[in-house]
Design a protein around this motif. Structure first.
Motif, PDB file in Angstrom:
ATOM      1  N   PHE A   1       0.843  -1.188   0.000  1.00 15.79           N
ATOM      2  CA  PHE A   1       0.000   0.000   0.000  1.00 15.79           C
ATOM      3  C   PHE A   1       0.883   1.245   0.000  1.00 15.79           C
ATOM      4  O   PHE A   1       1.651   1.483   0.938  1.00 15.79           O
TER       5      PHE A   1
ATOM      6  N   ARG B   1      -8.365   2.377   4.204  1.00 19.98           N
ATOM      7  CA  ARG B   1      -7.496   3.531   4.471  1.00 19.98           C
ATOM      8  C   ARG B   1      -8.329   4.646   5.093  1.00 19.98           C
ATOM      9  O   ARG B   1      -9.409   4.984   4.605  1.00 19.98           O
TER      10      ARG B   1
ATOM     11  N   ASP C   1       1.426   9.439   0.005  1.00 27.99           N
ATOM     12  CA  ASP C   1       2.464   8.867   0.855  1.00 27.99           C
ATOM     13  C   ASP C   1       3.875   9.256   0.426  1.00 27.99           C
ATOM     14  O   ASP C   1       4.849   8.858   1.047  1.00 27.99           O
TER      15      ASP C   1
ATOM     16  N   GLN D   1       0.048   6.832   7.538  1.00 29.08           N
ATOM     17  CA  GLN D   1      -0.949   5.934   6.963  1.00 29.08           C
ATOM     18  C   GLN D   1      -1.766   5.364   8.121  1.00 29.08           C
ATOM     19  O   GLN D   1      -1.186   4.941   9.125  1.00 29.08           O
TER      20      GLN D   1
ATOM     21  N   TYR E   1      -4.862   2.491   8.775  1.00 30.20           N
ATOM     22  CA  TYR E   1      -5.714   1.454   8.194  1.00 30.20           C
ATOM     23  C   TYR E   1      -6.611   0.845   9.254  1.00 30.20           C
ATOM     24  O   TYR E   1      -6.167   0.517  10.354  1.00 30.20           O
TER      25      TYR E   1
ATOM     26  N   SER F   1      -1.300  13.508   6.759  1.00 28.26           N
ATOM     27  CA  SER F   1      -0.682  12.654   5.751  1.00 28.26           C
ATOM     28  C   SER F   1       0.189  13.424   4.768  1.00 28.26           C
ATOM     29  O   SER F   1       0.883  12.821   3.947  1.00 28.26           O
TER      30      SER F   1
END
Length: 263
Positions: free
Chosen positions: A56, A90, A61, A103, A105, A97
């Protein structure tokens, strides 16, 4: 008994250390790998695929000197299509971010948070203020998430929390990672989100670095990489350790093992 293993590593350029990453995965067979400081703005993601893992990583990112990436092990005996329909969701984190710092999740039983906390670099105008703002927003998000599901935070958190976490002669210094306000922000995060430093809970007196900087050849450094877990998960933690001898970089991986399967 089924276990769950999570590895976190400030890899400081996946392009430079991808072979080391593959060796790390082959050695420990983790369920999750959270990377920070990936620095992958121009490279193709395809060259960093690892057999047996979903990866991912997307545009939000990226970061010039940052970047975060997550690998999740493909479960044996479950069809690829079925797994893709049940991958972690997500969580949008907006400003947190930006430039590859976070990140989040949602898994079935917990939130997994992969963080590269901004460095309060006194040589960069505005970096100190940005870190203070980031700390506040991050704390608010963790409190919100922890009210819904247990939370596992991992990554380079850029904080030397206690005198057991440093090789320095002085515990509080007027420089990033050592300042009193950074430590106070960290204490407030732990208290308000009801989080526990897993390594320190299991190893209360051990002084073990995760970051060597330019002194790896001397074996001395500071612990700035952490697993913070919701207090409700602590009873299920089998071990939390720092792989001090692994790799060639300034930072080394940290590893967390639960004595049951978490999904």
């Amino acid at each position: 008994m089924a276990e769950t293993t999570i590895i976190s590593w400030n890899i400081n350029s996946i392009g430079r250390r991808f072979d080391e990453l593959k060796r790390l995965v082959e050695t420990y067979n983790p369920d999750f790998v959270c990377l920070q400081k990936v620095r992958n703005k121009t490279s193709s993601l395809g060259q960093f695929m690892i057999p047996g893992y979903h990866v991912f990583f997307n545009a939000q990112d990226y970061g010039d000197m940052s970047g975060v990436m997550l690998y999740i092990r493909i479960q044996e005996g479950i069809g690829q299509v079925c797994q893709l329909t049940s991958m972690p969701e997500r969580i949008s984190t907006h400003e947190l971010s930006a430039n590859g710092h976070l990140q989040v999740y949602r898994c079935d039983q917990f939130f997994l948070v992969n963080a590269y906390v901004p460095f309060a670099n006194s040589q960069i105008e505005g970096a100190d203020d940005f870190r203070r703002k980031w700390d506040g927003q991050f704390r608010e998000l963790m409190v919100e998430l922890s009210a819904e599901l247990p939370v596992i935070i991992c990554g380079d958190l850029n904080i030397v929390h206690s005198d057991k976490d440093t090789c320095e002669d002085k515990y509080i210094l007027n420089r990033p990672c050592f300042s009193a306000w950074e430590r106070q922000n960290f204490d407030t995060l732990l208290a308000e989100a009801d989080l526990v430093d897993a390594f320190r809970a299991l190893h209360p007196e051990e002084n073990k670095p995760s970051f060597y900087g330019n002194f790896r050849f001397l074996g001395i450094g500071n612990r700035i990489d952490y697993f913070l877990v919701s207090r409700s998960l602590l009873k299920d933690v089998k071990d939390s350790d720092i792989l001090t001898a692994f790799g060639t970089g300034q930072s080394v991986p940290i590893i967390l093992t639960f004595q049951k399967q978490l999904n």
